[in-house]
Scaffold this motif. Sequence first.
Motif, mmCIF file in Angstrom:
data_model
loop_
_atom_site.group_PDB
_atom_site.id
_atom_site.type_symbol
_atom_site.label_atom_id
_atom_site.label_comp_id
_atom_site.label_asym_id
_atom_site.label_seq_id
_atom_site.Cartn_x
_atom_site.Cartn_y
_atom_site.Cartn_z
ATOM 1 N N LEU A 188 82.650 13.291 -52.155
ATOM 2 C CA LEU A 188 81.938 14.171 -51.204
ATOM 3 C C LEU A 188 80.471 13.779 -51.041
ATOM 4 C CD1 LEU A 188 81.926 16.839 -49.486
ATOM 5 C CD2 LEU A 188 81.213 18.028 -51.563
ATOM 6 N N LEU A 189 79.907 13.135 -52.065
ATOM 7 C CA LEU A 189 78.448 13.001 -52.131
ATOM 8 C C LEU A 189 77.792 12.281 -50.946
ATOM 9 C CD1 LEU A 189 77.965 12.549 -55.995
ATOM 10 C CD2 LEU A 189 78.099 14.644 -54.657
ATOM 11 N N PRO A 190 78.390 11.216 -50.361
ATOM 12 C CA PRO A 190 77.720 10.593 -49.209
ATOM 13 C C PRO A 190 77.580 11.561 -48.034
ATOM 14 C CG PRO A 190 79.486 9.190 -50.032
ATOM 15 C CD PRO A 190 79.608 10.491 -50.741
ATOM 16 N N SER A 229 76.045 25.569 -51.196
ATOM 17 C CA SER A 229 76.096 25.325 -52.652
ATOM 18 C C SER A 229 77.219 24.384 -53.047
ATOM 19 C CB SER A 229 76.307 26.647 -53.397
ATOM 20 O OG SER A 229 75.391 27.591 -52.965
ATOM 21 N N THR A 230 78.168 24.141 -52.122
ATOM 22 C CA THR A 230 79.322 23.320 -52.505
ATOM 23 C C THR A 230 78.871 21.925 -52.957
ATOM 24 O OG1 THR A 230 80.552 24.492 -50.791
ATOM 25 C CG2 THR A 230 81.597 22.554 -51.760
ATOM 26 N N LEU A 231 77.949 21.334 -52.185
ATOM 27 C CA LEU A 231 77.518 19.981 -52.515
ATOM 28 C C LEU A 231 76.825 19.939 -53.873
ATOM 29 C CD1 LEU A 231 77.317 17.056 -51.586
ATOM 30 C CD2 LEU A 231 75.181 17.617 -50.438
ATOM 31 N N SER A 232 75.958 20.929 -54.136
ATOM 32 C CA SER A 232 75.273 20.960 -55.444
ATOM 33 C C SER A 232 76.293 21.091 -56.565
ATOM 34 C CB SER A 232 74.321 22.147 -55.542
ATOM 35 O OG SER A 232 73.524 22.209 -54.414
ATOM 36 N N ARG A 233 77.318 21.896 -56.302
ATOM 37 C CA ARG A 233 78.329 22.084 -57.341
ATOM 38 C C ARG A 233 79.049 20.780 -57.637
ATOM 39 N NH1 ARG A 233 81.139 27.419 -58.871
ATOM 40 N NH2 ARG A 233 78.918 27.836 -58.813
#
Length: 315
Positions: A188-190, A229-233
Amino acid sequence: MKLPVPAALRKPAKPGGNGRGNGPAPANLKDVPPEERQRETHGPLDVAVEGGKDVVGWVDQRTGASGFLTGMLYRKVPKGTNWFYTLGSATLFAFAMQAITGVFLAMYYTPSPVEAYDSITHLTNEVFLGEFVRGTHKWGASVMTILIFLHMGRVFFFGAYKYPRELNWIIGVVLLILTLVMGFTGYLLPFDQRSFWATVVGVNINGTGPVVGPYLSDFLRAGAEFGPSTLSRFYAIHMLLVPGLIIALIGAHLYLVVKLGTTAPPWVRGDRPRPAKPVERITAGANGRNGGSASNGQDPSQTGGHAPEEGHRRE
Ligand code: HEM
């Protein structure tokens, strides 16, 4: 040039050898072995080597770490150990590469939905060697996954999961799951279209799992819907939670490998009981001892001298 191995880490002397081997660790590590005493220090390289040895000796006197290291580096391995036994170490190397490249990526990555994509583009196109480090991390993830499966296959086909190594197999299964979680959360990170929608699909599939599925999806999304918040998680799971667990479990895994030794290949074990020759049967019967075990052709060295139970394995 002689290898700059500090006395504390040298291979212990073999019994019956000249008593020195590569030189046993002296009781007092400040005692320099005689052959070392004659060596003169010349240039800055010699001074650096000696300094390095002094530091290692100093640390070893205070930690006793050389005992663990020599035990691990010079441990006995069974006859027939071959290239397939390097797959575990290869997986470890792949993990180390992921950890190192990941640290550099984290220096430039911003885990916010607004900035994530741009930070990755900047890293890839403008940072020195950024594309190389990112590519190594990306392909390294696949390499590690392939290696872990190959290592697992080796363990399975060599029967190395059997008693007394079941716990190490279970630890391995958890390591496998965690490795896959690393791949999933890293994807997911990119934060481009593909990584976003692939993750939506992945999390939804996850939610169809029995009992815990929906809770797991909520945990991953950091709520009922995808949000800021999904990405931070995912980032926290990817670079803190799961790597920490993997490091701890690899430690336990390797501890058990050293403690139990590795399993000899199935074709080397050759310890199926063979019929006793008549003369041996008479000898065994006459003194009533040995229970015939002297005639089963068992060669204890084939178990690597670590796991005596293997000599009595029922086939
Ligand atoms: C991060 C992942 C892993 C690392 C770094 C790792 C590392 C290692 C290393 C270095 C060894 C000793 C050398 C060798 O046999 O190759 C080993 C042995 C072993 N591993 Fe792993 N391993 C991992 C994953 C797994 C998995 C997924 C399984 C199984 C599900 C597993 C089960 C075992 C077992 C049972 C042994 C003992 C083998 C024997 O007695 O011959 N490991 N591992």
